[in-house]
Design an enzyme around this catalytic site. Structure first.
Site, mmCIF file in Angstrom:
data_model
loop_
_atom_site.group_PDB
_atom_site.id
_atom_site.type_symbol
_atom_site.label_atom_id
_atom_site.label_comp_id
_atom_site.label_asym_id
_atom_site.label_seq_id
_atom_site.Cartn_x
_atom_site.Cartn_y
_atom_site.Cartn_z
ATOM 1 N N GLU A 56 0.848 -1.201 0.000
ATOM 2 C CA GLU A 56 0.000 0.000 0.000
ATOM 3 C C GLU A 56 0.880 1.246 0.000
ATOM 4 O O GLU A 56 2.089 1.187 0.158
ATOM 5 C CB GLU A 56 -0.883 0.027 1.254
ATOM 6 C CG GLU A 56 -2.327 -0.379 1.030
ATOM 7 C CD GLU A 56 -3.141 0.715 0.347
ATOM 8 O OE1 GLU A 56 -2.561 1.729 -0.086
ATOM 9 O OE2 GLU A 56 -4.363 0.548 0.249
ATOM 10 N N ASN A 142 -6.178 6.387 6.493
ATOM 11 C CA ASN A 142 -5.920 5.423 5.421
ATOM 12 C C ASN A 142 -5.006 5.962 4.343
ATOM 13 O O ASN A 142 -4.069 5.290 3.926
ATOM 14 C CB ASN A 142 -7.263 4.994 4.820
ATOM 15 C CG ASN A 142 -7.139 3.895 3.799
ATOM 16 O OD1 ASN A 142 -6.768 4.139 2.658
ATOM 17 N ND2 ASN A 142 -7.454 2.671 4.206
ATOM 18 N N ASN A 199 -11.413 6.622 1.151
ATOM 19 C CA ASN A 199 -10.232 5.776 0.975
ATOM 20 C C ASN A 199 -9.081 6.579 0.373
ATOM 21 O O ASN A 199 -8.372 7.272 1.068
ATOM 22 C CB ASN A 199 -10.613 4.560 0.132
ATOM 23 C CG ASN A 199 -9.657 3.412 0.279
ATOM 24 O OD1 ASN A 199 -8.455 3.601 0.349
ATOM 25 N ND2 ASN A 199 -10.182 2.188 0.318
ATOM 26 N N ASP A 259 -9.428 1.910 -5.021
ATOM 27 C CA ASP A 259 -8.753 2.075 -3.733
ATOM 28 C C ASP A 259 -7.905 3.340 -3.825
ATOM 29 O O ASP A 259 -8.414 4.440 -3.944
ATOM 30 C CB ASP A 259 -7.935 0.820 -3.438
ATOM 31 C CG ASP A 259 -7.450 0.728 -2.009
ATOM 32 O OD1 ASP A 259 -7.303 1.763 -1.346
ATOM 33 O OD2 ASP A 259 -7.184 -0.403 -1.545
#
Length: 324
Positions: A56, A142, A199, A259
């Site tokens: 990520e 996030n 997100n 995402d």
């Protein structure tokens, strides 16, 4: 008794060397001639690394000439260098997710474990800089991006407090999931907009648009079902003081959900989805698609020499060269 440092783990995860390739890679799908001038239909992914559990938070770390990204469950911030080596930049993180390069050259991190935004030099211990809103603990930050004025904008859904492999299971203190703006100059924190589950987020090149993905659909993967099926990117107009207005739909993905994503200097949106990277013009026209060997979660532009698109896709760190 002094510590025996010979027992400490090393930082090297991949030695310098050439990248790999994906066996059976099909092709880049070019749906609009504008994309053909930027990305060749014959372009292929370079496989830079293959051993993350859930990659990520990709960002090009310009001052240190490297790509950094998070391996969330392994609690590591990793770094890829142009010679091909991969090292642990920061070990034993508090479940870092999104990362950004601050205006001051320091890295900014979203931490699920400490439920905060932190700051580091990319090698030392991160220090929390945002932990609460209105006296209550944040949910689980996030993703984060930096505006032209140096303000930090970040999303705060609840994913990191629902999954023990990405944080811990706790009840949220806040009754909303929001996007925030933090001004490092005066320490002010503003709640800018609310979502089901915000997100990824990114600004247009001129800073006059803010894109935010809302991915409540992903809760179905975590808790086995959810009443909201949100899987879209929204866009706002941004005023000079950061105020958001004219909230509207930008796109929905056919597979999975968007995402993390990145916006290039043309204003094109390169977003992850369940099947790869989808590319959209600012007017929402889909320009093309790049399939990935695993579900991608975030992407970033950077690199020495010709620009590359870097993608974290589950266990993979990938890159593909762009022509302009």
């Amino acid at each position: 008794m002094s510590e025996d440092r010979t027992l400490s783990p090393g930082r090297m995860l991949r030695r310098p060397g050439r990248p790999g390739k994906i066996d059976g890679f099909t092709c880049v799908e070019v749906h609009d001639p504008r994309l053909a001038a930027v990305l060749s239909p014959d372009a292929e992914w370079d496989v830079l690394y293959t051993f993350t559990l859930h990659g990520e938070g990709t960002v090009w770390d310009t001052p240190r000439d490297r790509l950094v990204w998070s391996d969330v469950p392994n609690r590591r911030l990793l770094a890829w260098y142009p010679d091909g080596r991969v090292e642990v930049a920061i070990d034993n993180t508090q479940f870092m997710n999104g990362n950004a390069l601050g205006a001051d050259g320091y890295l900014v991190h979203c931490e699920h474990g400490r439920r905060c935004i932190s700051r580091s030099d990319g090698d030392g211990r991160p220090e929390p800089i945002i932990t609460h809103y209105d006296g209550k603990r944040l949910n689980s930050p996030n993703d984060v991006t930096v505006a032209a004025d140096g303000a930090l904008w970040f999303t705060d859904p609840i994913f990191g407090i629902l999954m023990p492999n990405q944080g811990s299971i706790v009840d949220p203190d806040l009754d909303h999931r929001s996007v925030y703006r933090f001004d490092p100059r005066d320490g002010s924190l503003r709640r800018m907009a609310d979502f089901e589950q915000p997100n990824g987020l990114f600004f247009s090149p001129d800073g006059r648009r803010l894109y935010v993905s809302d991915t409540a659909r992903s809760l179905g993967e975590i808790i086995g079902g959810h009443e909201r099926d949100t899987h879209e990117i929204l866009v706002f107009d941004v005023a000079a003081d950061g105020t958001l207005s004219n909230r509207r739909l930008f796109c929905r993905t056919d597979h999975g959900y968007p995402d993390g994503f990145a916006v290039d200097e043309r204003g094109w949106v390169w977003t992850t989805a369940g099947d790869g990277i989808h590319i959209y013009a600012p007017d929402g026209v889909r320009l093309g698609f790049i399939p990935t060997p695993a579900t991608p979660s975030n992407c970033a532009f950077g690199g020495p020499g010709p620009q590359r698109l870097f993608v974290a896709a589950t266990s993979y760190l990938l890159s593909i060269k762009l022509m302009t």
